[in-house]
Design a protein around this motif. Structure first.
Motif, PDB file in Angstrom:
ATOM      1  N   ASN A   1       0.841  -1.192   0.000  1.00 46.89           N
ATOM      2  CA  ASN A   1       0.000   0.000   0.000  1.00 46.89           C
ATOM      3  C   ASN A   1       0.878   1.244   0.000  1.00 46.89           C
ATOM      4  O   ASN A   1       1.895   1.297   0.693  1.00 46.89           O
ATOM      5  CB  ASN A   1      -0.907   0.029   1.243  1.00 46.89           C
ATOM      6  N   ILE A   2       0.478   2.246  -0.778  1.00 47.60           N
ATOM      7  CA  ILE A   2       1.225   3.492  -0.824  1.00 47.60           C
ATOM      8  C   ILE A   2       0.850   4.318   0.403  1.00 47.60           C
ATOM      9  O   ILE A   2      -0.306   4.683   0.592  1.00 47.60           O
ATOM     10  CB  ILE A   2       0.910   4.280  -2.107  1.00 47.60           C
ATOM     11  N   ILE A   3       1.843   4.596   1.249  1.00 43.12           N
ATOM     12  CA  ILE A   3       1.590   5.359   2.471  1.00 43.12           C
ATOM     13  C   ILE A   3       2.142   6.781   2.381  1.00 43.12           C
ATOM     14  O   ILE A   3       1.807   7.634   3.206  1.00 43.12           O
ATOM     15  CB  ILE A   3       2.213   4.657   3.692  1.00 43.12           C
ATOM     16  N   GLY A   4       2.987   7.026   1.398  1.00 43.27           N
ATOM     17  CA  GLY A   4       3.561   8.352   1.269  1.00 43.27           C
ATOM     18  C   GLY A   4       4.329   8.507  -0.023  1.00 43.27           C
ATOM     19  O   GLY A   4       4.399   7.578  -0.838  1.00 43.27           O
ATOM     20  N   MET A   5       4.879   9.696  -0.200  1.00 44.95           N
ATOM     21  CA  MET A   5       5.648  10.002  -1.396  1.00 44.95           C
ATOM     22  C   MET A   5       6.979  10.618  -0.987  1.00 44.95           C
ATOM     23  O   MET A   5       7.090  11.299   0.034  1.00 44.95           O
ATOM     24  CB  MET A   5       4.883  10.984  -2.282  1.00 44.95           C
ATOM     25  N   LYS A   6       7.989  10.357  -1.816  1.00 44.92           N
ATOM     26  CA  LYS A   6       9.331  10.895  -1.577  1.00 44.92           C
ATOM     27  C   LYS A   6       9.797  11.633  -2.826  1.00 44.92           C
ATOM     28  O   LYS A   6       9.650  11.149  -3.939  1.00 44.92           O
ATOM     29  CB  LYS A   6      10.311   9.773  -1.234  1.00 44.92           C
ATOM     30  N   LYS A   7      10.381  12.821  -2.611  1.00 46.07           N
ATOM     31  CA  LYS A   7      10.904  13.600  -3.727  1.00 46.07           C
ATOM     32  C   LYS A   7      12.308  14.083  -3.406  1.00 46.07           C
ATOM     33  O   LYS A   7      12.600  14.446  -2.261  1.00 46.07           O
ATOM     34  CB  LYS A   7       9.993  14.794  -4.029  1.00 46.07           C
ATOM     35  N   TYR A   8      13.172  14.099  -4.415  1.00 47.57           N
ATOM     36  CA  TYR A   8      14.566  14.502  -4.250  1.00 47.57           C
ATOM     37  C   TYR A   8      14.764  15.954  -4.701  1.00 47.57           C
ATOM     38  O   TYR A   8      14.168  16.406  -5.676  1.00 47.57           O
ATOM     39  CB  TYR A   8      15.490  13.612  -5.082  1.00 47.57           C
ATOM     40  N   TYR A   9      15.651  16.636  -3.963  1.00 46.09           N
ATOM     41  CA  TYR A   9      16.041  18.006  -4.309  1.00 46.09           C
ATOM     42  C   TYR A   9      17.559  18.130  -4.178  1.00 46.09           C
ATOM     43  O   TYR A   9      18.184  17.433  -3.378  1.00 46.09           O
ATOM     44  CB  TYR A   9      15.391  19.026  -3.370  1.00 46.09           C
ATOM     45  N   VAL A  10      18.141  19.025  -4.979  1.00 47.19           N
ATOM     46  CA  VAL A  10      19.560  19.339  -4.872  1.00 47.19           C
ATOM     47  C   VAL A  10      19.677  20.813  -4.517  1.00 47.19           C
ATOM     48  O   VAL A  10      18.898  21.649  -5.004  1.00 47.19           O
ATOM     49  CB  VAL A  10      20.321  19.018  -6.178  1.00 47.19           C
ATOM     50  N   PHE A  11      20.628  21.136  -3.641  1.00 45.50           N
ATOM     51  CA  PHE A  11      20.781  22.531  -3.226  1.00 45.50           C
ATOM     52  C   PHE A  11      21.655  23.277  -4.226  1.00 45.50           C
ATOM     53  O   PHE A  11      22.753  22.841  -4.547  1.00 45.50           O
ATOM     54  CB  PHE A  11      21.396  22.618  -1.829  1.00 45.50           C
ATOM     55  N   CYS A  12      21.139  24.406  -4.716  1.00 41.66           N
ATOM     56  CA  CYS A  12      21.856  25.241  -5.678  1.00 41.66           C
ATOM     57  C   CYS A  12      22.152  26.601  -5.068  1.00 41.66           C
ATOM     58  O   CYS A  12      21.327  27.151  -4.325  1.00 41.66           O
ATOM     59  CB  CYS A  12      21.020  25.429  -6.949  1.00 41.66           C
ATOM     60  N   LEU A  13      23.312  27.130  -5.369  1.00 44.09           N
ATOM     61  CA  LEU A  13      23.676  28.456  -4.902  1.00 44.09           C
ATOM     62  C   LEU A  13      23.098  29.505  -5.838  1.00 44.09           C
ATOM     63  O   LEU A  13      23.034  29.306  -7.055  1.00 44.09           O
ATOM     64  CB  LEU A  13      25.195  28.599  -4.836  1.00 44.09           C
ATOM     65  N   GLY A  14      22.675  30.618  -5.266  1.00 44.69           N
ATOM     66  CA  GLY A  14      22.135  31.691  -6.079  1.00 44.69           C
ATOM     67  C   GLY A  14      20.645  31.885  -5.864  1.00 44.69           C
ATOM     68  O   GLY A  14      20.061  31.422  -4.879  1.00 44.69           O
ATOM     69  N   ASN A  15      20.024  32.558  -6.818  1.00 45.02           N
ATOM     70  CA  ASN A  15      18.603  32.900  -6.743  1.00 45.02           C
ATOM     71  C   ASN A  15      17.805  32.030  -7.704  1.00 45.02           C
ATOM     72  O   ASN A  15      18.145  31.914  -8.874  1.00 45.02           O
ATOM     73  CB  ASN A  15      18.412  34.386  -7.080  1.00 45.02           C
ATOM     74  N   ALA A  16      16.716  31.435  -7.208  1.00 45.97           N
ATOM     75  CA  ALA A  16      15.908  30.554  -8.049  1.00 45.97           C
ATOM     76  C   ALA A  16      15.263  31.302  -9.203  1.00 45.97           C
ATOM     77  O   ALA A  16      14.975  30.723 -10.250  1.00 45.97           O
ATOM     78  CB  ALA A  16      14.831  29.876  -7.203  1.00 45.97           C
ATOM     79  N   ASN A  17      15.026  32.597  -9.045  1.00 47.91           N
ATOM     80  CA  ASN A  17      14.368  33.391 -10.084  1.00 47.91           C
ATOM     81  C   ASN A  17      15.351  34.045 -11.044  1.00 47.91           C
ATOM     82  O   ASN A  17      14.950  34.774 -11.945  1.00 47.91           O
ATOM     83  CB  ASN A  17      13.495  34.473  -9.427  1.00 47.91           C
ATOM     84  N   SER A  18      16.639  33.786 -10.839  1.00 46.53           N
ATOM     85  CA  SER A  18      17.645  34.397 -11.696  1.00 46.53           C
ATOM     86  C   SER A  18      17.780  33.619 -13.000  1.00 46.53           C
ATOM     87  O   SER A  18      17.520  32.420 -13.073  1.00 46.53           O
ATOM     88  CB  SER A  18      18.995  34.433 -10.973  1.00 46.53           C
ATOM     89  N   SER A  19      18.202  34.313 -14.039  1.00 47.15           N
ATOM     90  CA  SER A  19      18.403  33.672 -15.343  1.00 47.15           C
ATOM     91  C   SER A  19      19.775  33.016 -15.447  1.00 47.15           C
ATOM     92  O   SER A  19      20.081  32.357 -16.432  1.00 47.15           O
ATOM     93  CB  SER A  19      18.251  34.708 -16.466  1.00 47.15           C
TER      94      SER A  19
END
Length: 200
Positions: free
Chosen positions: A95-113
């Protein structure tokens, strides 16, 4: 930080994905007590990953904390957590009891080009499955309505997540950060025991 004062000597905290959801995240979301309360609530990702020492629950090279699920912008003062693909289901008894998602930490601003400057810091974010969230919301509402004392700051536990953060190294043996013994490595190297020929 977690309370280790009542734990026996030699205690190590190496929970599986299933254990993190069933014994920690689900209990936290259902407002059930913990004895001892090991994992702290850091709310909305306020710290850089290298600042978690002394703030999050720490075991080996991994840090654990609760936070709130956000649609985007998991940012700190110097960077942000960037998604690494789709969510993965976590099972117990098929039975599915939850979900897992991966993230990597990036330096800088997420809204930057500008191009992302990725680090070696990885985060696994666990959440309850939609079914478990519905059940927990119903039970939490009944519990809050029957209580005479109401908290001044109510938290939306349906958005609660549990995070596991670690710094990935090329020489990591496996995802759990546990070293294999010599015998473990020998047995894992045997692809098929049926192919081994024994002397007559």
């Amino acid at each position: 930080m977690g309370d280790f004062s009542k734990l026996p000597p030699g205690f190590h905290f190496y929970p599986t994905d299933e254990e993190l959801i069933v014994h920690f995240l689900q209990r936290k979301a259902s407002l059930l007590p913990f004895h001892p309360d090991l994992i702290p609530d850091l709310h909305h990702y306020p710290y850089n990953p290298w600042e978690l020492h002394g703030k999050a629950m720490e075991e080996g090279n991994k840090w654990y904390f609760y936070s709130r699920r956000m649609s985007s912008n998991r940012s700190t003062e110097t960077g942000y957590w960037k998604s690494m693909g789709a969510e993965e289901p976590v099972f117990t008894d098929n039975n599915i009891i939850g979900m897992k998602k991966y993230y990597v930490f990036c330096l800088g601003n997420a809204n930057s080009s500008n191009e992302d400057v990725k680090t070696n810091w990885i985060m696994q974010e666990f959440r309850l499955s939609d079914h478990h969230q519905t059940v927990n919301n119903a039970s939490s509402s009944k519990r809050r309505s029957s209580s005479h004392s109401k908290s001044k700051s109510k938290q939306d536990h349906s958005k609660l997540v549990l995070c596991r953060v670690y710094e990935h190294c090329d020489d990591d043996d496996n995802d759990n950060g546990m070293e294999l013994s010599c015998m473990d490595e020998v047995f894992l190297s045997l692809d098929d025991l049926d192919e081994i020929s024994y002397p007559n």
